[in-house]
Scaffold this active site. Structure first.
Site, PDB file in Angstrom:
ATOM      1  N   HIS A   3     -41.909  -7.676   5.332  1.00 14.69           N
ATOM      2  CA  HIS A   3     -42.927  -8.632   5.754  1.00 14.69           C
ATOM      3  C   HIS A   3     -43.041  -8.685   7.268  1.00 14.69           C
ATOM      4  CE1 HIS A   3     -39.139 -10.785   5.111  1.00 14.69           C
ATOM      5  NE2 HIS A   3     -39.499 -11.612   6.079  1.00 14.69           N
TER       6      HIS A   3
ATOM      7  N   ARG B  26     -37.591 -21.677   5.263  1.00 19.11           N
ATOM      8  CA  ARG B  26     -37.299 -20.551   4.370  1.00 19.11           C
ATOM      9  C   ARG B  26     -35.957 -20.724   3.667  1.00 19.11           C
ATOM     10  NH1 ARG B  26     -36.386 -15.107   7.370  1.00 19.11           N
ATOM     11  NH2 ARG B  26     -34.213 -15.743   7.271  1.00 19.11           N
TER      12      ARG B  26
ATOM     13  N   HIS C 254     -40.051  -6.002   8.583  1.00 17.87           N
ATOM     14  CA  HIS C 254     -38.618  -6.079   8.272  1.00 17.87           C
ATOM     15  C   HIS C 254     -38.386  -6.599   6.871  1.00 17.87           C
ATOM     16  CE1 HIS C 254     -39.580 -10.199   9.492  1.00 17.87           C
ATOM     17  NE2 HIS C 254     -38.495 -10.592   8.840  1.00 17.87           N
TER      18      HIS C 254
ATOM     19  N   ASP D  43     -35.485  -8.966   5.125  1.00 15.99           N
ATOM     20  CA  ASP D  43     -34.528  -9.936   5.674  1.00 15.99           C
ATOM     21  C   ASP D  43     -33.066  -9.534   5.453  1.00 15.99           C
ATOM     22  OD1 ASP D  43     -36.405 -11.703   6.717  1.00 15.99           O
ATOM     23  OD2 ASP D  43     -36.584 -12.821   4.846  1.00 15.99           O
TER      24      ASP D  43
HETATM   25  C1  SIN Z   1     -39.654 -14.303   7.985  1.00 16.07           C
HETATM   26  O1  SIN Z   1     -39.744 -13.320   8.717  1.00 16.07           O
HETATM   27  O2  SIN Z   1     -38.839 -14.369   7.089  1.00 16.07           O
HETATM   28  C2  SIN Z   1     -40.603 -15.473   8.197  1.00 16.07           C
HETATM   29  C3  SIN Z   1     -42.004 -15.134   7.930  1.00 16.07           C
HETATM   30  C4  SIN Z   1     -42.965 -16.139   8.487  1.00 16.07           C
HETATM   31  O3  SIN Z   1     -42.598 -16.949   9.347  1.00 16.07           O
HETATM   32  O4  SIN Z   1     -44.124 -16.108   8.080  1.00 16.07           O
END
Ligand code: SIN
Length: 282
Positions: A258, A273, A98, A100
């Site tokens: 990612h 994040r 995905h 974000d």
């Molecule tokens: C995310 O999907 O933004 C988080 C990625 C992660 O937890 O490594």
């Protein structure tokens, strides 16, 4: 600052940089920005910085935002806590390819993710270069998808575990967004394949060129969308990062996707994040 590429296609590690200092140093920040455009994801180790410094660094790229489903640090709005342990439900949203917040009109331009606690093994995150994924498509596919638009919905993943009532309320508050299937990077001019697990369907596929019979319409469009969303899974477009506490990843969310690998339950994994508001894709 030393730069070590992690693959030929995406990702580089920055060595000898402290992000707390970078937040206050325009030259260093400019150099990091340039490396981000060049490599799409940057990685750093041993960033024993405060949450205030984490936020201050990310804010140099733009305003931060909270997440409607994943909670934030109460002291630092905009610092989303992705905390998992043995009691977390098995349907974790991060383990799908995905980009974000594409369910927003203005999806995030990037994010700065810091590892607080990681499992002894597992819990890596992978990123894919979606500019290269576009470049590698056959010309005949590019011709079909260049004019297409697609719908992106928060319901697709985050809503699935909710009651129908809650899901509809979430959707009413965060209505679907429509974006080009191929977006242009506002800084590099690259063309980017911009569909991922939030994408539900093409909105302008039903034309005389694309649809003659029923099979061309629903199955034809769905097959094409599946083909395109599957491109992020090609290993040659990817980099994979093994976390340690205080490791940081900075990614350009406009040209990457990612996937956080869920091979660590029942261990604890805690990530924070800072998501940076972006522009409307074109
Ligand atoms: C995310 O999907 O933004 C988080 C990625 C992660 O937890 O490594």
């Amino acid at each position: 600052m030393k730069i070590e590429k992690l693959t030929n296609n995406i990702g580089a590690e920055l060595i000898g940089v402290n992000l707390a200092e970078a937040a206050r140093n325009d030259d260093l920040l400019g150099a990091i920005r340039a490396e981000l455009l060049a490599h799409k994801v940057l990685f750093l180790r041993d960033q024993d910085i405060s949450r205030a410094d984490h936020v201050a660094f990310a804010e140099r790229f733009g305003e931060l935002e909270d997440h409607p489903v994943v909670g934030s640090d109460p002291e630092y709005p905009g610092l989303v806590r992705i905390y998992k342990d043995a009691n977390s439900p098995p349907d974790r949203f991060e383990n799908s390819w995905h980009c974000d917040t594409t369910w927003r009109e203005k999806p995030q331009m990037g994010a700065v993710l810091r590892c607080i606690t990681c499992p002894p093994v597992g819990g890596d995150t992978m990123w894919a270069n979606m500019a290269l994924a576009y470049e590698d498509l056959a010309d005949s596919v590019k011709e079909v998808i260049d004019p297409l638009k697609a719908r992106h919905s928060i319901e697709r993943s985050f809503g699935a575990r909710m009651t129908e009532e809650k899901r509809h309320a979430l959707h009413a508050q965060y209505p679907d967004a429509e974006h080009p299937v191929v977006r242009t990077h506002p800084e590099t001019g690259e063309k980017i394949l911009f569909v991922s697990s939030f994408t539900t369907h093409f909105t302008n596929f039903h034309t005389a060129e694309n649809v003659r019979f029923g099979q061309d319409h629903v199955p034809g469009a769905a097959n094409l969308l599946n083909y395109l969303t599957g491109r992020a899974a090609i290993p040659e477009y990817q980099v994979r990062w093994r976390w340690q506490p205080n490791s940081i990843a900075i990614w350009d969310n406009r040209c990457t996707q990612h996937y956080a690998v869920m091979d660590y339950p029942p261990c604890v994994r805690q990530m924070e994040r800072a998501g940076i508001i972006g522009d409307k894709p074109y």
